[in-house]
Enzyme design. Structure first.
Site, PDB file in Angstrom:
ATOM      1  N   CYS A 118      10.364  -3.841  -7.225  1.00  0.00           N
ATOM      2  CA  CYS A 118      10.677  -2.453  -6.876  1.00  0.00           C
ATOM      3  C   CYS A 118      11.305  -1.742  -8.076  1.00  0.00           C
ATOM      4  O   CYS A 118      10.642  -1.523  -9.066  1.00  0.00           O
ATOM      5  CB  CYS A 118      11.561  -2.429  -5.625  1.00  0.00           C
ATOM      6  SG  CYS A 118      11.550  -0.830  -4.793  1.00  0.00           S
TER       7      CYS A 118
ATOM      8  N   HIS B  90       8.726  -6.125  -1.333  1.00  0.00           N
ATOM      9  CA  HIS B  90       9.948  -6.934  -1.313  1.00  0.00           C
ATOM     10  C   HIS B  90       9.728  -8.269  -0.610  1.00  0.00           C
ATOM     11  O   HIS B  90      10.059  -8.417   0.563  1.00  0.00           O
ATOM     12  CB  HIS B  90      11.057  -6.169  -0.569  1.00  0.00           C
ATOM     13  CG  HIS B  90      11.547  -4.984  -1.317  1.00  0.00           C
ATOM     14  ND1 HIS B  90      12.386  -5.077  -2.407  1.00  0.00           N
ATOM     15  CD2 HIS B  90      11.319  -3.664  -1.147  1.00  0.00           C
ATOM     16  CE1 HIS B  90      12.651  -3.874  -2.878  1.00  0.00           C
ATOM     17  NE2 HIS B  90      12.009  -2.990  -2.129  1.00  0.00           N
TER      18      HIS B  90
ATOM     19  N   GLU C 170      11.522 -10.716  -0.914  1.00  0.00           N
ATOM     20  CA  GLU C 170      12.859 -11.257  -0.593  1.00  0.00           C
ATOM     21  C   GLU C 170      13.346 -10.814   0.786  1.00  0.00           C
ATOM     22  O   GLU C 170      14.308 -11.372   1.301  1.00  0.00           O
ATOM     23  CB  GLU C 170      13.876 -10.868  -1.677  1.00  0.00           C
ATOM     24  CG  GLU C 170      14.353  -9.417  -1.699  1.00  0.00           C
ATOM     25  CD  GLU C 170      13.427  -8.449  -2.437  1.00  0.00           C
ATOM     26  OE1 GLU C 170      12.223  -8.766  -2.592  1.00  0.00           O
ATOM     27  OE2 GLU C 170      13.906  -7.373  -2.845  1.00  0.00           O
TER      28      GLU C 170
END
Lengths: 229, 734, 80
Positions: free
Chosen positions: A86, A203, A205
């Site tokens: 990002c 993302h 994560e």
């Protein structure tokens, strides 16, 4: 394996990244403040998501010029892997470590939702946990994720297998509806030529356990840890 | 500044009545300086003094064994076990958002987050309750776009997930939209920070952004009715800088981990004035500020401007002696201004100096305790005649009626809004927007917080007391439907001009109803905000007491969600349906009438039914749960099908109610559950012994259709299209 | 001396913001707006008083930070 997560003023997804990395590494990554002149010797450097310097001027522009980035560029040139997610991807393009630029989303709105990604290659130290062609579901959350590069650069990226991920539909189809931000050729993530630097807008994560609604992001981290341990 | 003559016009411009100005003269024993007049004006404004509402707010329940701090601080604090506290508050930013939607909404979000982190909590979730005018009103689309972008712009940059909220439309908000923002934070119970100053001689420190001329008189603007000139007030709108606030958050939390802070308060409405006056007043000390030390963004700012500026992202702190160096190093690291601007005194006065002159000297107890408090005359809202459901027209086509409800502005999916909010950051969002309540996990634990915002303004308008109770009950129910135990609530009281007895009656009625429900459900109010004068040219908003609720899940693995999970589960309705159609969504959307009383709120039944449902969820018996509200059983079932991508086949419980009343009636204290087929009997038996009405009405299916007895069969995919398409289509129209 | 820097998107780079502005102008009834390109404008207050040196310095600033040479062009004006 040791990893460092870089924190700029305005970075805000560093803890999400730390959580994902430590879940796979079994130890906590080191948080490095942007003003530090050097990054400790580690196996992986991560530029996490956020709004470094408020996204003012251009997303990632000012972070790209901060002291710690000089050391990161030097270490990257020596082959230390760098992952930018990002805002981290935006910073990587602003430094020139990755080609192209990330512009305002085509519909001008911030977008946060799950998207499908097609894994273009598993032949990298980042994507070994996936199969080429696999479709995964992970979220995006950004305002400036509209990838742009000139045709010549894009063709070169394709020829050299530097496209990491593309936005796709559930069946892996590459079309406009599956593209959340207008990125050219549906590009969601790219490698440098040596495939030691990965920048991506989505993302992984935030998709590492079923409580988060899915686990497709986990293989990126577990694959990296396997490759780098 | 002493050269400004205080004229009656100037007093009136500052929103003080003659009688109030008389009090100023008596307290000062002389004519005030212009700076003093400004300070009295903002401190005695409705926004800061609660002069019309105080009498009523005092009647609300605010205590429970788990409440650590109730109203009066920057935010409310409740104990969530294991040495942790949830700190939360909701606040309005209505007037600024109407004038400049992006910045108004953004700074509203910034302000409420400061209220929470001022107390030592890291914000972990944002919510918002939005009310806009009629979709066809010329300004509505522009306001929706700006407000949503502003909320996202600020919260996304701060890294705090915006996990839910509500958004309704009604013509009464055409000239006065409501933007209510809520933040929930997490702190250690042994590290909560309060605002009462202490320690004569201790330094008063200013941190954060520099002071400009932004928003001067924002607090008095928030306490005045709009007229057609209001849009000319644009220059007074504050501009938000979420990047600076992110730095301020991290710097404050870093400093709070040391032992340096005596007291801290953010500079919100009325900026330096309210923060310094309230901190010193609460601590029973005096305060002296040298305004030349205030970091200023613009040149030649007067004492008046410095004290009244509403520049954002600023905090005022009292530090322990000798800790300045340590504190300054932290703020230097985060590249924020840090200035000692004064000290605490034993005078009981606020004394301001500028260029060596004493520009203000006000007794704090006078300013705080002698603040006006009004017992405004009020008239009770007349009770409406009951509405016999048999007299309400049945729809020609049930499927079409349900489709219209699912696609009506108040029910239609708000995805277009919440996809512009980062609702996933931090990685702990377990129930995303669109659920009954959002659920966020407490890091490193099995616990979760269920968070919701609720209000049904059309009920409050029809019967304020019932409507106030219903808002609280629905909030309590939404939290219960996740399996969480409701802990406490915050409120945002949005009303018209309290000087009109009818409006004051709405306010008093809603407060009484909220109090009734809060007491009956052990659900106290721990923080909140009052926004009055939400009217334009005499047209008031519907009475809107927005309730923000917080509940605790001990084990997030035992959480329930709205989505049907698998085919073949038994579908059970808990609670009694009486076919109440008065003030219902069906009545408004299908028959075009806003008539009739709201549904009765039976608080004993609410509690009994809710406790039963929560226990079932915690016992792992429930595969899905949804509370029933707008649109009744039909809309509730439809939402569960949509969320799960499943179908259902049900028939209406045997009764002599007209079918449309049974389907669309909005009777309270009801839930729809799904349970695995084999345990349905056990659940019904348990309900019977708990004295809770419960009926199996059918089962979930995998065929992609919702079928209700002889009324309709409707494709879930068609319904999804109608439900999802309204808002994006509306926003895309020119 | 003061420097004024205009940063604009290169020809051929899609400008969604400019497009949105053009669309909005059109729906407000302004006819004949063929195209809109949105850019940035920066004002720099410089200690340098020599125009050539100032221009060289600002040019360097543009290349290193103020503009993204992948997608943007810049133009510098000096107030002498």
């Amino acid at each position: 394996m040791k990893a460092a997560v870089i924190v700029f003023p305005g970075t805000n997804r560093e803890q999400d990244m730390v959580d994902a990395l430590s879940a796979c590494m079994g130890n906590d990554p080191i948080l490095v403040w942007h003003g530090d002149p050097t990054v400790p010797d580690v196996d992986l450097i991560v530029l996490p998501g956020g709004f470094s310097y408020g996204d003012y001027l251009r997303s990632g522009a000012m972070a790209a010029r901060s002291p710690v980035m000089r050391d990161i560029i030097a270490k990257s040139e020596k082959g230390v892997p760098v992952l930018g997610v990002c805002n981290g991807f935006q910073i990587l393009t602003e430094t020139g470590m990755l080609p192209g630029a990330l512009m305002r989303n085509a519909d001008l709105k911030f977008v946060c939702k799950d998207v499908r990604l097609k894994v273009e290659t598993s032949q990298s130290l980042f994507a070994g946990g996936y199969q080429a062609g696999q479709v995964i579901r992970v979220p995006v959350a950004h305002h400036d994720g509209n990838y742009f590069a000139d045709e010549e650069t894009l063709d070169r990226l394709e020829d050299r297998g530097q496209i990491a991920f593309r936005y796709c539909d559930e069946d892996g189809g590459l079309n406009r509806d599956a593209n959340p931000n207008g990125s050219i050729r549906n590009i969601a993530g790219i490698y440098n030529e040596a495939k030691t630097v990965l920048g991506m807008m989505p993302h992984p994560e935030n998709m590492i356990e079923s409580a988060q609604g899915g686990t497709d992001g986990l293989a990126l981290f577990s694959g990296m840890v396997e490759a780098l341990s | 500044m002493t050269d400004v003559t205080i004229t009656p016009e100037l007093v009136a411009e500052h929103g003080l009545t003659e009688e109030e100005y008389g009090r100023v003269l008596a307290l000062q024993g002389r004519e005030p300086t212009i700076t003093e007049l400004g300070i009295y004006s903002v401190m005695w404004s409705e926004h800061c003094s609660y002069k019309s509402s105080k009498k009523w707010l005092k009647t609300l329940p605010t205590e429970a064994p788990w409440v650590i701090c109730g109203p009066g601080e920057n935010a409310g604090v409740v104990d969530i076990g294991d040495g942790q506290a949830a700190i939360f508050k909701m606040e309005s930013h209505n007037h600024p958002s109407f004038i400049e939607p992006y910045q108004g909404a953004a700074t509203g979000v910034g302000g409420i987050m400061r209220d929470v982190f001022t107390m030592g909590a890291r914000p972990i979730a944002n919510m918002n309750a939005l009310r806009f005018g009629h979709p066809d009103h010329a300004k509505t689309r522009h306001l929706v776009a700006g407000v949503v972008a502003g909320i996202g712009g600020y919260g996304n940059c701060m890294g705090v997930p915006t996990v839910g909220g509500e958004c309704d439309f009604h013509p009464s908000y055409n000239g006065n939209i409501l933007v209510n923002a809520m933040t929930v934070g997490l702190a250690s119970t042994d590290a909560i920070f309060y605002s009462a100053a202490a320690g004569v001689g201790n330094p008063v420190v200013y941190v954060g952004s520099k002071t400009g001329r932004d928003g001067i008189h924002g607090a008095t603007m928030a306490s005045a009715e709009f007229d057609d000139d209001s849009e000319e007030k644009r220059p007074t709108v504050q501009v938000g800088d979420p990047f600076t606030e992110k730095l301020l958050l991290e710097a404050c939390l870093e400093l709070m981990a040391t032992d340096a802070i005596v007291a801290i308060q953010d500079m919100g409405a009325a900026g330096l004035t309210s923060s310094s006056v309230e901190m010193a007043g609460k601590g029973g000390v005096g305060i002296e500020l040298n305004l030349n030390e205030v970091p200023a963004r613009e040149t030649h700012m007067t004492a008046y401007e410095l004290m009244l500026s509403e520049s954002q992202e600023r905090m005022l702190m009292v530090l322990k002696p000798g800790s300045q160096g340590q504190a300054k190093a932290i703020f230097d690291k985060w590249e924020l201004d840090f200035a000692v601007i004064g000290r605490l005194t034993d005078t009981g006065h606020i004394v301001l100096k500028k260029d060596g002159d004493r520009v203000a000297d006000i007794p704090l107890d006078g300013l705080n305790d002698a603040a006006p408090e009004y017992d405004r005359p009020w008239t009770e809202t007349a009770a409406r005649a009951p509405l016999d459901p048999a007299g309400v027209a049945e729809p020609d086509d049930y499927a079409d009626a349900l489709m219209r409800l699912m696609a009506c502005p108040d029910v239609a999916s708000k995805r277009w809004i919440w996809e512009q909010y980062d609702h996933l950051i931090r990685g702990h969002t377990l129930q995303r927007p669109g659920s009954d309540a959002a659920v966020v996990r407490i890091p490193d634990s099995r616990k979760g917080l269920a968070i919701t915002t609720d209000c049904t303004p059309r009920y409050c308008y029809a019967d304020p007391r019932t409507g106030g109770a219903q808002a609280v009950a629905e909030s309590w129910r939404n939290i219960t439907a996740t399996g969480a135990k409701p802990l406490a609530m915050t409120d945002c009281m949005n009303f018209g001009n309290p000087e009109r007895p009818q409006i004051m009656g709405q306010f008093a009625g809603c407060i009484m109803g909220m109090g009734d429900a809060g007491r009956a459900l052990d659900y106290p109010i721990v923080s909140g905000n009052v926004s009055l004068y939400n009217e334009t040219n005499g047209e008031a908003v519907l009475p809107t007491p927005a309730i923000g609720g917080v509940g605790l899940l001990d084990d997030v693995d035992a959480m329930a969600t709205v989505a049907f999970k698998q085919a073949g589960d038994a579908v059970i309705v808990v609670g009694a349906g009486r076919g109440h159609l008065g003030s219902s969504l069906y009545l408004r959307e299908i028959t075009g009438s806003e008539d009739g009383p709201p549904p009765a709120v039976d608080l004993e039944a609410e509690r009994r039914n809710g406790d039963f449902v929560r226990q079932l969820i915690r016992g792992g018996k429930v595969t899905a749960c949804h509370d029933l509200s707008d649109g009744g059983l039909a809309v509730g079932l439809a939402e569960m099908c949509l969320a799960g991508g499943m179908g259902a086949e049900v028939s209406l419980p045997a009764s002599d109610l007209p079918r449309h009343a049974a389907l669309f009636g909005e009777d309270q204290a009801r839930y729809v559950l799904s349970v695995v087929a084999g345990s349905a009997d056990e659940v019904i038996d348990a309900a019977a012994s708990a004295g809770v009405p419960a009926n199996v009405i059918g089962k979930t299916t995998g065929d992609g259709h919702l079928t209700v007895g002889e009324c309709f069969t409707i494709s879930v995919a068609d319904m999804r299209r109608a439900h999802e398409q309204w808002l994006p289509d509306y926003m895309a129209a020119p | 001396m003061k420097a004024r820097v205009h940063v604009t998107l290169k020809t051929g780079v899609l400008d969604p913001q400019g497009k949105a502005v053009a669309h909005a102008l059109d729906s407000l009834g302004f006819e004949g707006v063929n195209d809109v390109r949105q850019g940035k404008y920066l004002e720099l207050d410089l200690a340098e008083n020599d125009p050539d040196k100032a221009h060289a310095a600002v040019d360097d600033m543009c290349r290193k930070l103020l503009a993204n040479m992948v997608i943007e062009n810049y133009a510098i004006e000096l107030d002498t």
